[in-house]
Write a protein that holds these residues in place. Structure first.
Motif, PDB file in Angstrom:
ATOM      1  N   LEU A  60       0.866  -1.172   0.000  1.00 26.83           N
ATOM      2  CA  LEU A  60       0.000   0.000   0.000  1.00 26.83           C
ATOM      3  C   LEU A  60       0.904   1.224   0.000  1.00 26.83           C
ATOM      4  CD1 LEU A  60      -2.931   1.079   0.263  1.00 26.83           C
ATOM      5  CD2 LEU A  60      -2.594   1.031   2.753  1.00 26.83           C
ATOM      6  N   LEU A  61       0.780   2.042  -1.007  1.00 24.14           N
ATOM      7  CA  LEU A  61       1.734   3.121  -1.239  1.00 24.14           C
ATOM      8  C   LEU A  61       1.298   4.422  -0.565  1.00 24.14           C
ATOM      9  CD1 LEU A  61       2.743   0.944  -3.159  1.00 24.14           C
ATOM     10  CD2 LEU A  61       3.228   2.713  -4.843  1.00 24.14           C
ATOM     11  N   HIS A  62       0.850   4.310   0.653  1.00 25.37           N
ATOM     12  CA  HIS A  62       0.599   5.484   1.497  1.00 25.37           C
ATOM     13  C   HIS A  62       0.504   5.014   2.943  1.00 25.37           C
ATOM     14  CE1 HIS A  62      -3.666   4.700   2.451  1.00 25.37           C
ATOM     15  NE2 HIS A  62      -3.840   4.358   1.181  1.00 25.37           N
ATOM     16  N   ALA A  63       0.644   5.932   3.871  1.00 24.76           N
ATOM     17  CA  ALA A  63       0.496   5.607   5.290  1.00 24.76           C
ATOM     18  C   ALA A  63      -0.985   5.624   5.654  1.00 24.76           C
ATOM     19  CB  ALA A  63       1.273   6.627   6.125  1.00 24.76           C
ATOM     20  N   GLY A  64      -1.306   5.086   6.800  1.00 24.95           N
ATOM     21  CA  GLY A  64      -2.682   5.086   7.256  1.00 24.95           C
ATOM     22  C   GLY A  64      -3.411   3.816   6.871  1.00 24.95           C
ATOM     23  N   ALA A  65      -4.621   3.684   7.402  1.00 27.81           N
ATOM     24  CA  ALA A  65      -5.404   2.471   7.170  1.00 27.81           C
ATOM     25  C   ALA A  65      -5.856   2.379   5.718  1.00 27.81           C
ATOM     26  CB  ALA A  65      -6.626   2.457   8.090  1.00 27.81           C
ATOM     27  N   PRO A  66      -5.856   1.167   5.159  1.00 22.99           N
ATOM     28  CA  PRO A  66      -6.331   1.004   3.779  1.00 22.99           C
ATOM     29  C   PRO A  66      -7.845   1.181   3.700  1.00 22.99           C
ATOM     30  CG  PRO A  66      -5.884  -1.136   4.750  1.00 22.99           C
ATOM     31  CD  PRO A  66      -5.417  -0.117   5.744  1.00 22.99           C
ATOM     32  N   SER A  67      -8.321   1.700   2.590  1.00 22.69           N
ATOM     33  CA  SER A  67      -9.759   1.812   2.365  1.00 22.69           C
ATOM     34  C   SER A  67     -10.315   0.445   1.965  1.00 22.69           C
ATOM     35  CB  SER A  67     -10.042   2.831   1.257  1.00 22.69           C
ATOM     36  OG  SER A  67      -9.574   2.338   0.004  1.00 22.69           O
ATOM     37  N   GLY A  68     -11.639   0.334   1.955  1.00 24.85           N
ATOM     38  CA  GLY A  68     -12.260  -0.909   1.513  1.00 24.85           C
ATOM     39  C   GLY A  68     -11.889  -1.244   0.088  1.00 24.85           C
ATOM     40  N   GLN A  69     -11.829  -0.243  -0.780  1.00 26.21           N
ATOM     41  CA  GLN A  69     -11.465  -0.475  -2.166  1.00 26.21           C
ATOM     42  C   GLN A  69     -10.020  -0.945  -2.272  1.00 26.21           C
ATOM     43  OE1 GLN A  69     -11.251   3.022  -4.634  1.00 26.21           O
ATOM     44  NE2 GLN A  69     -11.853   1.915  -6.489  1.00 26.21           N
ATOM     45  N   GLU A  70      -9.141  -0.376  -1.463  1.00 27.89           N
ATOM     46  CA  GLU A  70      -7.736  -0.783  -1.488  1.00 27.89           C
ATOM     47  C   GLU A  70      -7.561  -2.212  -0.985  1.00 27.89           C
ATOM     48  OE1 GLU A  70      -5.763   3.660  -0.844  1.00 27.89           O
ATOM     49  OE2 GLU A  70      -6.243   2.386   0.872  1.00 27.89           O
ATOM     50  N   ARG A  71      -8.286  -2.583   0.045  1.00 32.75           N
ATOM     51  CA  ARG A  71      -8.198  -3.962   0.529  1.00 32.75           C
ATOM     52  C   ARG A  71      -8.716  -4.939  -0.527  1.00 32.75           C
ATOM     53  NH1 ARG A  71     -10.223  -5.572   6.042  1.00 32.75           N
ATOM     54  NH2 ARG A  71     -12.246  -4.985   5.192  1.00 32.75           N
ATOM     55  N   LEU A  72      -9.792  -4.557  -1.212  1.00 29.65           N
ATOM     56  CA  LEU A  72     -10.339  -5.401  -2.277  1.00 29.65           C
ATOM     57  C   LEU A  72      -9.308  -5.600  -3.389  1.00 29.65           C
ATOM     58  CD1 LEU A  72     -13.100  -6.668  -3.390  1.00 29.65           C
ATOM     59  CD2 LEU A  72     -13.297  -4.549  -4.678  1.00 29.65           C
ATOM     60  N   TYR A  73      -8.719  -4.522  -3.824  1.00 30.11           N
ATOM     61  CA  TYR A  73      -7.733  -4.588  -4.902  1.00 30.11           C
ATOM     62  C   TYR A  73      -6.506  -5.379  -4.452  1.00 30.11           C
ATOM     63  CZ  TYR A  73      -5.702  -2.801  -9.244  1.00 30.11           C
ATOM     64  OH  TYR A  73      -5.176  -2.689 -10.502  1.00 30.11           O
ATOM     65  N   GLY A  74      -6.082  -5.158  -3.218  1.00 31.78           N
ATOM     66  CA  GLY A  74      -4.929  -5.895  -2.706  1.00 31.78           C
ATOM     67  C   GLY A  74      -5.194  -7.382  -2.608  1.00 31.78           C
ATOM     68  N   ALA A  75      -6.420  -7.748  -2.199  1.00 31.99           N
ATOM     69  CA  ALA A  75      -6.769  -9.169  -2.108  1.00 31.99           C
ATOM     70  C   ALA A  75      -6.673  -9.841  -3.466  1.00 31.99           C
ATOM     71  CB  ALA A  75      -8.182  -9.309  -1.547  1.00 31.99           C
ATOM     72  N   LEU A  76      -7.124  -9.161  -4.508  1.00 28.81           N
ATOM     73  CA  LEU A  76      -7.043  -9.732  -5.858  1.00 28.81           C
ATOM     74  C   LEU A  76      -5.599  -9.848  -6.327  1.00 28.81           C
ATOM     75  CD1 LEU A  76     -10.054  -7.954  -7.577  1.00 28.81           C
ATOM     76  CD2 LEU A  76      -9.763 -10.422  -7.304  1.00 28.81           C
ATOM     77  N   LEU A  77      -4.776  -8.856  -6.011  1.00 28.34           N
ATOM     78  CA  LEU A  77      -3.367  -8.944  -6.386  1.00 28.34           C
ATOM     79  C   LEU A  77      -2.677 -10.093  -5.656  1.00 28.34           C
ATOM     80  CD1 LEU A  77      -2.246  -5.189  -6.495  1.00 28.34           C
ATOM     81  CD2 LEU A  77      -2.598  -6.734  -8.428  1.00 28.34           C
ATOM     82  N   TYR A  78      -3.015 -10.272  -4.377  1.00 27.95           N
ATOM     83  CA  TYR A  78      -2.426 -11.381  -3.616  1.00 27.95           C
ATOM     84  C   TYR A  78      -2.849 -12.720  -4.211  1.00 27.95           C
ATOM     85  CZ  TYR A  78      -2.068 -14.861   0.099  1.00 27.95           C
ATOM     86  OH  TYR A  78      -1.815 -15.996   0.797  1.00 27.95           O
ATOM     87  N   ALA A  79      -4.138 -12.884  -4.457  1.00 32.11           N
ATOM     88  CA  ALA A  79      -4.639 -14.161  -4.969  1.00 32.11           C
ATOM     89  C   ALA A  79      -4.289 -14.375  -6.429  1.00 32.11           C
ATOM     90  CB  ALA A  79      -6.158 -14.224  -4.797  1.00 32.11           C
ATOM     91  N   GLY A  80      -4.003 -13.306  -7.144  1.00 27.32           N
ATOM     92  CA  GLY A  80      -3.732 -13.431  -8.572  1.00 27.32           C
ATOM     93  C   GLY A  80      -2.284 -13.685  -8.924  1.00 27.32           C
ATOM     94  N   ARG A  81      -1.428 -13.750  -7.911  1.00 26.25           N
ATOM     95  CA  ARG A  81      -0.009 -14.017  -8.204  1.00 26.25           C
ATOM     96  C   ARG A  81       0.125 -15.352  -8.923  1.00 26.25           C
ATOM     97  NH1 ARG A  81       2.909 -13.897  -2.596  1.00 26.25           N
ATOM     98  NH2 ARG A  81       1.145 -15.273  -2.182  1.00 26.25           N
ATOM     99  N   PRO A  82       0.810 -15.406 -10.061  1.00 24.55           N
ATOM    100  CA  PRO A  82       0.939 -16.678 -10.773  1.00 24.55           C
ATOM    101  C   PRO A  82       1.778 -17.661  -9.981  1.00 24.55           C
ATOM    102  CG  PRO A  82       2.374 -15.023 -11.745  1.00 24.55           C
ATOM    103  CD  PRO A  82       1.518 -14.304 -10.735  1.00 24.55           C
TER     104      PRO A  82
END
Length: 361
Positions: A60-82
């Protein structure tokens, strides 16, 4: 270089000013592609630094708590790693780094606009659907859900989302209160997201129909689906200027056995309309399971057999039976009105029907 010094011309100012979530959440591979080394990434994520380690391999390229949208996007990036042993990618999603992963469960329902699903920011976890063969663990706020065959995703808010029926089944699997399950399933039908039969079929595939919290909810779902279909049938008759029928009646031969009920009947013209609001409560054959466009064979459906037998009996007695589904009424009401009108107009060209007794239901 200090921690606040830009690492690349791609990042000319602090990244929390960027509005697009695709610039605020990046995988390690995406950072490397932008010229940011692993050492530089680690330095930016030190305590007090401007970045943070959101998930394994995701930042996450900023300080502070992630937003719901950021957590959603991060979850997909984590699960989408080949997988390390494979370079294969799915073209439509590969550029975003999602691989074959897609959002499911309550997070997916929130993206579909379900009022009964929590807002993304309020969700404690994000369910992500991946192939069964993936060696991937649930971690932090990401819950990994596996499927033998993945369904075709829907694109919502720029991310791949499981079809609403699959998302409902995965959400229901994590709920224990019948009230919560009923609220979700009822909204799915009331808001036009899905048909009861499709929802119940997916619940059957997921082996959820026997759960105490689901049994009553399915009954409420089917009642909601029938009420909605009946209301659309009334609307069709009145808005398209069809003759007023006898509503919701039973038919039988004089002094003979009952022939069954119909939703609308024009006795002078011997035309009946029957709504198909059945839903399977039995196992679905393997070829009809999640992941394809196949539909389960009707040969295993006793409800369909009863429909067909009743229709055959009535048509032998000269009654034309028009069979309508809730989906057809919702998506093509004009066309269905034409079908009914055609059946009514053709009554004079048919042989006189047998006399039937009409009973209220």
């Amino acid at each position: 270089m200090t921690q606040n010094t830009p690492l690349s011309p791609l990042f000319p100012r602090p990244l929390h000013h960027l509005q697009d979530v695709t610039h605020r959440v990046l995988s390690a591979a995406q950072l490397r592609a932008r010229g940011v080394s692993a050492a530089q990434t680690s330095a930016q994520c030190l305590p007090g630094g401007p970045w943070q380690h959101l998930l394994p391999g995701v930042y996450l390229l900023h300080a502070g708590a992630p937003s719901g949208q950021e957590r959603l996007y991060g979850a997909l990036l984590y699960a989408g790693r080949p997988p390390a042993s494979s370079r294969r990618a799915v073209p439509e999603q590969a550029d975003a780094g999602f691989g074959e992963a897609m959002v499911t469960g309550l997070a997916a329902l929130a993206l579909y606009g379900f009022a009964s699903a929590p807002d993304l920011a309020a969700l404690h976890r994000v369910d992500v659907l991946v192939p069964r063969t993936r060696r991937l663990r649930s971690t932090r706020f990401v819950e990994v859900v596996r499927a033998a065959a993945l369904p075709v995703p829907v694109r919502l808010a720029g991310v791949p989302v499981a079809p609403v029926e699959r998302a409902l089944a995965d959400a229901v699997a994590g709920l224990g209160e019948a009230e919560d399950v009923t609220r979700l399933l009822t909204e799915a039908v009331r808001a036009g997201h899905s048909e009861p039969a499709a929802v119940v079929r997916e619940l059957s595939v997921a082996k959820l129909l026997g759960r105490p919290a689901v049994v009553g909810a399915v009954d409420a779902l089917l009642a909601e689906g029938r009420a909605d279909a009946e209301a659309r049938l009334y609307t069709m008759v009145r808005e398209h200027g069809l003759p007023e029928p006898l509503w919701n009646v039973g038919l039988r031969l004089p002094g003979g056995p009952e022939l069954g009920g119909v939703d609308a009947y024009w006795p002078d013209l011997a035309v009946a309309v029957e709504l198909d609001t059945r839903a399977p409560r039995f196992g679905v054959p393997e070829e009809g399971r999640r992941g394809g466009n196949q539909s389960p064979g009707r040969t295993e459906d006793p409800q369909w057999s009863a429909y067909a037998a009743k229709r055959e009996r009535l048509e032998r007695l000269g009654v034309t039976v028009v069979h309508l589904t809730p989906r057809k009424l919702r998506e093509a009401m004009d066309q269905q009105a034409t079908v009914v009108r055609t059946a009514l107009m053709a009554a004079d060209d048919r042989e006189p029907p047998a006399y039937l007794v009409v009973l209220p239901r």
